[in-house]
Design a protein around this motif. Structure first.
Motif, short mmCIF file in Angstrom:
data_model
loop_
_atom_site.label_atom_id
_atom_site.label_comp_id
_atom_site.label_asym_id
_atom_site.label_seq_id
_atom_site.Cartn_x
_atom_site.Cartn_y
_atom_site.Cartn_z
N PHE A 50 0.81 -1.21 0.05
CA PHE A 50 0.04 -0.02 -0.08
C PHE A 50 0.76 1.36 0.08
O PHE A 50 0.59 2.27 -0.92
N VAL A 51 1.88 1.32 0.89
CA VAL A 51 2.77 2.39 0.86
C VAL A 51 3.62 2.62 -0.40
O VAL A 51 3.62 3.70 -0.78
N THR A 52 3.91 1.62 -0.96
CA THR A 52 4.61 1.70 -2.06
C THR A 52 4.00 2.09 -3.41
O THR A 52 4.25 3.01 -3.96
N ILE A 54 1.03 4.00 -3.02
CA ILE A 54 0.59 5.43 -2.70
C ILE A 54 1.77 6.28 -3.05
O ILE A 54 1.64 7.63 -3.63
N LYS A 55 3.03 6.16 -2.53
CA LYS A 55 3.94 6.92 -2.76
C LYS A 55 4.39 7.10 -3.96
O LYS A 55 4.80 8.07 -4.40
N ASN A 56 4.49 6.03 -4.65
CA ASN A 56 4.82 6.02 -6.21
C ASN A 56 3.92 6.80 -6.82
O ASN A 56 4.31 7.84 -7.53
N VAL A 57 2.56 6.79 -6.64
CA VAL A 57 1.77 7.83 -7.28
C VAL A 57 2.07 9.29 -6.88
O VAL A 57 2.05 10.05 -7.74
N LEU A 58 1.76 9.32 -5.64
CA LEU A 58 1.93 10.82 -4.89
C LEU A 58 3.39 11.37 -5.29
O LEU A 58 3.19 12.64 -5.64
N GLU A 59 4.36 10.97 -5.14
CA GLU A 59 5.43 11.50 -5.31
C GLU A 59 5.58 11.88 -6.73
O GLU A 59 6.27 13.03 -7.20
N ARG A 60 5.16 10.91 -7.74
CA ARG A 60 5.28 11.14 -9.10
C ARG A 60 4.24 12.29 -9.40
O ARG A 60 4.59 13.38 -10.14
N VAL A 113 2.12 8.52 4.06
CA VAL A 113 1.29 8.32 2.87
C VAL A 113 -0.11 9.12 3.17
O VAL A 113 -1.31 8.73 2.75
N ASP A 114 -0.20 9.86 4.31
CA ASP A 114 -1.34 10.48 4.66
C ASP A 114 -1.49 11.81 3.60
O ASP A 114 -0.87 12.79 3.55
#
Length: 187
Positions: A50-52, A54-60, A113-114
């Protein structure tokens, strides 16, 4: 190997959007068309996956462009760029954003990931950089909260047409109104 990882990440995003953190690794593996053991080999557990995702999408989507935008010398142009970029991204990813807001409000997300905190912190950093470059002292926390409210309201409150489906003229008019509302609190 990379194809399987991408396959799992894409499937996980779909399943998490539908079910939030209640999604099971079995459901994700089925959607990805891989064995559940493959999923665990690559991501250890559901939380890590989940963290991977979300972080992948959000950071990008959220963090990659703000520093570049912060170098814009005109504050209104800078705000227009941020607002247009963020509204477009949030609108195109509305199901994921709604799921993240829901999970966040229930206290189910780690700080990393908040979504509301991620939006706020990336905005505040970009705003601080911009106003530092401009030699201005501005309450960037207040400005970031105002912008965050604009962004979240576009997702939560019903719109006749989602932002990303508006024509260019409609987008520009809306973005300019929002930018003017932000400029009013800066002055």
């Amino acid at each position: 190997m990379r194809d399987k990882t991408e396959q799992i990440l894409n499937a996980a995003m779909k399943v998490f959007i539908k079910k939030g953190l209640q999604a099971t690794t079995q459901e994700i593996a089925k959607e990805a068309e891989v064995a559940e053991v493959t999923l665990f080999r690559k991501f250890t557990n559901k939380q890590n996956l989940f963290v991977t995702v979300i972080k992948n999408v959000l950071e990008r989507q959220f963090n990659s462009q703000i520093a570049r935008m912060a170098n814009t010398e005109d504050t209104e142009a800078f705000l227009i760029k941020i607002i247009d970029n963020r509204l477009g991204t949030l609108s195109r990813n509305a199901p994921m954003v709604k799921m993240l807001i829901s999970e966040s409000l229930m206290g189910n997300l780690d700080e990393e990931v908040d979504l509301p905190n991620m939006i706020f912190s990336s905005l505040e950093k970009g705003l601080a950089l911009h106003f530092e470059n401009m030699g201005q002292i501005v309450d960037t926390g207040l400005v970031a909260r105002h912008l965050g409210g604009i962004f979240v309201s576009q997702i939560i409150f019903k719109n006749d047409i989602p932002f990303h489906l508006l024509n260019e003229e409609e987008k520009i008019a809306l973005v300019r109104k929002y930018a003017q509302s932000v400029i009013a609190i800066i002055k």
